[in-house]
Design a protein around this motif. Structure first.
Motif, PDB file in Angstrom:
ATOM      1  N   LEU A   1      -5.678  -0.957   6.585  1.00  0.00           N
ATOM      2  CA  LEU A   1      -5.978  -1.824   5.453  1.00  0.00           C
ATOM      3  C   LEU A   1      -7.400  -2.353   5.620  1.00  0.00           C
ATOM      4  O   LEU A   1      -7.897  -2.495   6.743  1.00  0.00           O
ATOM      5  CB  LEU A   1      -5.001  -3.004   5.397  1.00  0.00           C
ATOM      6  CG  LEU A   1      -3.524  -2.666   5.198  1.00  0.00           C
ATOM      7  CD1 LEU A   1      -2.656  -3.856   5.590  1.00  0.00           C
ATOM      8  CD2 LEU A   1      -3.259  -2.265   3.753  1.00  0.00           C
TER       9      LEU A   1
ATOM     10  N   GLN B   1       0.834  -1.205   0.000  1.00  0.00           N
ATOM     11  CA  GLN B   1       0.000   0.000   0.000  1.00  0.00           C
ATOM     12  C   GLN B   1       0.870   1.256   0.000  1.00  0.00           C
ATOM     13  O   GLN B   1       0.576   2.241  -0.699  1.00  0.00           O
ATOM     14  CB  GLN B   1      -0.929   0.003   1.206  1.00  0.00           C
ATOM     15  CG  GLN B   1      -1.845   1.210   1.263  1.00  0.00           C
ATOM     16  CD  GLN B   1      -3.187   0.893   1.899  1.00  0.00           C
ATOM     17  OE1 GLN B   1      -4.054   0.278   1.277  1.00  0.00           O
ATOM     18  NE2 GLN B   1      -3.350   1.293   3.134  1.00  0.00           N
TER      19      GLN B   1
ATOM     20  N   SER C   1      -3.788   0.224  -3.934  1.00  0.00           N
ATOM     21  CA  SER C   1      -4.927   0.261  -3.038  1.00  0.00           C
ATOM     22  C   SER C   1      -5.195  -1.179  -2.611  1.00  0.00           C
ATOM     23  O   SER C   1      -5.648  -1.989  -3.410  1.00  0.00           O
ATOM     24  CB  SER C   1      -6.150   0.847  -3.752  1.00  0.00           C
ATOM     25  OG  SER C   1      -7.294   0.779  -2.926  1.00  0.00           O
ATOM     26  N   VAL C   2      -4.897  -1.504  -1.348  1.00  0.00           N
ATOM     27  CA  VAL C   2      -4.798  -2.900  -0.927  1.00  0.00           C
ATOM     28  C   VAL C   2      -5.897  -3.324   0.043  1.00  0.00           C
ATOM     29  O   VAL C   2      -6.176  -2.633   1.022  1.00  0.00           O
ATOM     30  CB  VAL C   2      -3.421  -3.170  -0.273  1.00  0.00           C
ATOM     31  CG1 VAL C   2      -3.282  -4.651   0.086  1.00  0.00           C
ATOM     32  CG2 VAL C   2      -2.282  -2.748  -1.206  1.00  0.00           C
TER      33      VAL C   2
END
Length: 230
Positions: free
Chosen positions: A111, A87, A92-93
């Motif tokens: 996250l 990230q 975009s995780v």
């Protein structure tokens, strides 16, 4: 030396019943893996900081440079240590896990936690299944990979990384008894319920490209989702 050899042989023999049961019984495998992961809160605990840094560096290098903002799912991402670095690199995780034990640590890293049993459809540009897909029973492996592919957008990439393979069993051990046991049962980790993956079968089924891993007895697989993919 003789005593050490005897203890090694004794240990090898002791895993035969478990390996046989894991191989033939999906129910036994499911119960064993659920018991292990429901009681586990640590990932990458066997690595030094230097080893972990190398591991992450090689993983990012394998994926290659990507467009900033691409959506990435770290499937089986544990506590999110690798996802946090990904990230910070511009992805975009989301992190998918079966064990709720990891949820708090994942979210503490800002996250998004996703239940591995309820993955969103056509939502990601990249999915990484790192050091985890082999905990799926071989009878269900194709279905599990197909399920991951459905979560990719068209043109997206599934990376199945650092996976022990049948073709490289000889690189894992010189013990002939263990080599035979591994080949007959397909079981890699009897305590965790892990299996060796048949890389040629996976390549044929999903048109996967095969790469050598940084671990001698393991491989990476790259599967691209085309418009008519399952």
């Amino acid at each position: 030396m003789l005593k050490k050899t005897f203890h090694g042989f004794k240990r090898a023999v002791s895993i035969v019943p478990v390996s046989a049961l894991l191989s033939i019984s999906e129910a036994y495998h499911r119960a064993r893996t659920q018991t292990y992961w429901s009681n586990t809160t640590v990932t990458h605990g066997d690595m030094s900081n230097k080893q972990f840094d190398f591991y992450v560096h090689e993983l990012i290098k394998l994926i290659g440079e990507q467009d900033i903002g691409q959506r990435l799912l770290d499937y089986g991402g544990g506590n999110g240590e690798i996802a946090e670095i990904l990230q910070a690199s511009g992805f975009s995780v989301d992190v998918a896990e079966f064990s709720i034990n990891f949820k708090k640590n994942i979210e503490s890293k800002r996250l998004k936690f996703v239940s591995a049993e309820q993955l969103p459809i056509e939502s990601y540009d990249i999915i990484i299944a790192n050091n985890c897909i082999f905990y799926t029973h071989p009878n269900k492996l194709n279905a599990e990979i197909s399920r991951l592919m459905r979560s990719l957008r068209s043109g997206g990439v599934l990376w199945i990384t650092d996976t022990p393979t049948k073709e490289k069993i000889n690189r894992l051990t010189a013990n002939k008894f263990l080599r035979t046991l591994f080949r007959v049962t397909g079981v890699y980790q009897s305590d965790l319920g892990g299996f060796f993956v048949d890389s040629q079968a996976l390549s044929k089924q999903f048109n996967a490209k095969i790469f050598d891993s940084w671990t001698p007895y393991r491989s990476h697989f790259k599967i691209v989702k085309s418009w008519n993919c399952i």
